[in-house]
Design an enzyme around this catalytic site. Structure first.
Site, PDB file in Angstrom:
ATOM      1  N   CYS A 112     -21.993  59.904 -22.458  1.00 27.53           N
ATOM      2  CA  CYS A 112     -21.661  58.748 -21.627  1.00 27.53           C
ATOM      3  C   CYS A 112     -21.584  57.478 -22.479  1.00 27.53           C
ATOM      4  O   CYS A 112     -20.790  56.580 -22.192  1.00 27.53           O
ATOM      5  CB  CYS A 112     -22.672  58.587 -20.497  1.00 27.53           C
ATOM      6  SG  CYS A 112     -24.385  58.425 -21.039  1.00 27.53           S
ATOM      7  N   HIS A 424     -28.537  56.380 -18.934  1.00 23.06           N
ATOM      8  CA  HIS A 424     -27.116  56.607 -18.690  1.00 23.06           C
ATOM      9  C   HIS A 424     -26.322  55.329 -18.938  1.00 23.06           C
ATOM     10  O   HIS A 424     -26.736  54.245 -18.523  1.00 23.06           O
ATOM     11  CB  HIS A 424     -26.909  57.078 -17.249  1.00 23.06           C
ATOM     12  CG  HIS A 424     -25.499  57.477 -16.940  1.00 23.06           C
ATOM     13  ND1 HIS A 424     -24.817  58.449 -17.635  1.00 23.06           N
ATOM     14  CD2 HIS A 424     -24.630  57.017 -15.992  1.00 23.06           C
ATOM     15  CE1 HIS A 424     -23.603  58.589 -17.121  1.00 23.06           C
ATOM     16  NE2 HIS A 424     -23.466  57.732 -16.135  1.00 23.06           N
TER      17      HIS A 424
END
Length: 478
Positions: A112, A424
């Site tokens: 990510c 994330h």
């Protein structure tokens, strides 16, 4: 391109409509929809052998009807297969989705950080356009060029495996694996910066991104000593965060002043020096880095400063400018705001204008596009006239420097979690088709969604939820 294949099942011949990109898995799903035979129960007989799920159907020899065997399950929950529709039949909201929605990037396992970096780099117009015409012998640059070309075609989701392999080959630190052989999470700011550094030279982006700074060094123990001046370049403005930092402005001003210890010849010993920096050149794009991560020796991890720091959609850096350029930048800023006000009123009138009911959705979209292009064209003409008034020889499309002191927020990379090597990363980018700056795109790997301006305001931190890490600003009007 759409094509039709005939299937034969239970003595009946039926047509199955497919597209060029459909795979064996897509074909089986459509067979299930028409026959009620579950995909895992189907036996498909084609010339040359077995139909694999990843086979591209259009490349197979399917000129004869395909035999399909299997027992139907009439209670199966049918998967809805999108009906083929033509652009002329879509309503306005559907047209926006078809024409404007950007591409998502598949997460390949803790990537990510990589995907969010690529999405924000892609939003920098000059990088995107520069790569299109790049004639480089650098395989890394050419690999990124191919990836950006795929993203420009606005496919639903793109697998960046080839560029990821080139990225890890060029920067081995991003190949680090854990004890189980899985690739580790990495820092998006480091990923973004490494890719950007390669592009600076290969597609001549340095002038459009580099901040020029004047430095003044003063010995605090000997105030009578002359101040030593110097120059340095930077790719980012640092927003340093402490217990008093509530706004981006505070952190940026902190980042332009520091105290350090170095040797003083007059004293014959070390002394404290105050280093002050002012900006002497304002680039077209301004990158701001929230310095949220720091190394903790006890945990051996990059921990995160969770403090909430608010940032503006419009950033005026006039108080950070050197006196040699501040008056001219401020004058251009004030004049620019006048033509931006006129432009805003034209956009507002366009939004309020009644739609022509006699036009089809496609015709209405084309009509709206023409009006928007007309508004943009007038603004460009006014901007170029303003450049002449200020004795700037360049035109709008060739500027590498911001003629004013004002920037507009273009994209953001965020981090959710408590440390750089976990959590994330996502990115957010302004919808360039929205002239009122009310709508943004959210890039959560392959998942793309629209979010409002209010959502962007919530990215200022204050906990382990999404916090802005990198801000990419673009010169106002450019």
């Amino acid at each position: 391109m759409v094509f039709t294949i005939k299937i034969k099942n239970a003595g009946k011949v039926q047509d199955v409509t497919l597209e060029d990109t459909d795979t064996g898995a897509d074909f089986k799903l459509k067979i299930q929809h028409q026959t009620n035979i579950p995909t895992d129960k189907q036996k498909i007989l084609i010339k040359g052998g077995k139909l694999n799920d990843d086979s591209v159907v259009k490349d197979l020899n399917l000129s004869q009807p395909v035999m399909v065997l299997g027992t139907p399950n009439n209670n199966i929950n049918k998967v809805e297969i999108p009906k083929q529709v033509f652009l002329e039949d879509l309503n306005q909201n559907q047209l926006v989705k078809v024409s404007d929605e950007p591409s998502g990037l598949v997460n390949l396992g803790n990537t990510c950080y990589f995907n969010s970096s690529l999405q924000s780099l892609y939003r920098i117009d000059d990088i995107r356009e520069g790569l299109k015409t790049a004639n480089s012998t650098n395989s890394f640059v050419n690999s990124l060029k191919r990836l950006f070309d795929m993203m420009s075609k606005k496919q639903e989701r793109i697998n960046p495996t080839l560029f990821l392999a080139s990225f890890r080959e060029n920067f081995p630190q991003f190949s680090e694996q854990d004890n189980h052989g899985f690739y580790k999470q990495q820092d998006a700011e480091e990923s973004f910066s490494q890719i950007l550094n390669v592009l600076l030279e290969s597609i001549h982006m340095k002038g459009k991104l580099t901040i020029n700074l004047k430095t003044e060094s003063k010995c605090l123990a000997l105030p009578e000593e002359p101040v030593v001046t110097g120059q340095e370049d930077a790719l980012k403005l640092m927003c340093h965060i402490d217990i008093k930092t509530n706004f981006l402005r505070d952190g940026l001003l902190n980042g332009l002043k520091e105290t350090l210890i170095k040797h003083n010849d007059t004293l014959g010993s070390d002394a404290e020096y105050e280093i002050t920096k002012t900006i002497t050149k304002t680039p077209k794009y301004l990158i701001v880095h929230f310095v949220r991560f720091y190394w903790r020796r006890d945990t051996q991890k990059k921990s995160k400063i969770l403090r909430k720091v608010q940032f503006p959609f419009e950033l005026d850096i006039s108080e950070m400018l050197d006196e040699s350029i501040k008056p001219t930048k401020a004058k251009f800023r004030d004049d620019l705001r006048k033509i931006e006000k006129d432009n805003f009123e034209m956009v507002r009138d366009f939004k309020k204008a009644k739609k022509d009911d006699s036009l089809s959705p496609l015709q209405q979209q084309e009509e709206d596009q023409l009006k928007l292009e007309s508004i943009k064209s007038k603004f460009e003409d006014d901007f170029n006239s303003l450049l002449k008034e200020h004795n700037i020889d360049e035109q709008l499309d060739s500027l590498t420097e911001n003629p004013s002191s004002v920037y507009k927020l273009s994209s953001i990379i965020t981090h959710a979690g408590s440390s750089a090597d976990s959590g994330h990363y996502q990115s957010f980018a302004k919808d360039e088709g929205d002239l009122e700056d009310e709508h943004w795109w959210k890039f959560n790997d392959e998942k793309i969604s629209r979010v409002s301006r209010d959502k962007i305001e919530q990215l200022s931190g204050g906990g382990e939820s999404d916090s802005a890490l990198l801000l990419i600003y673009k010169a106002s009007g450019l």
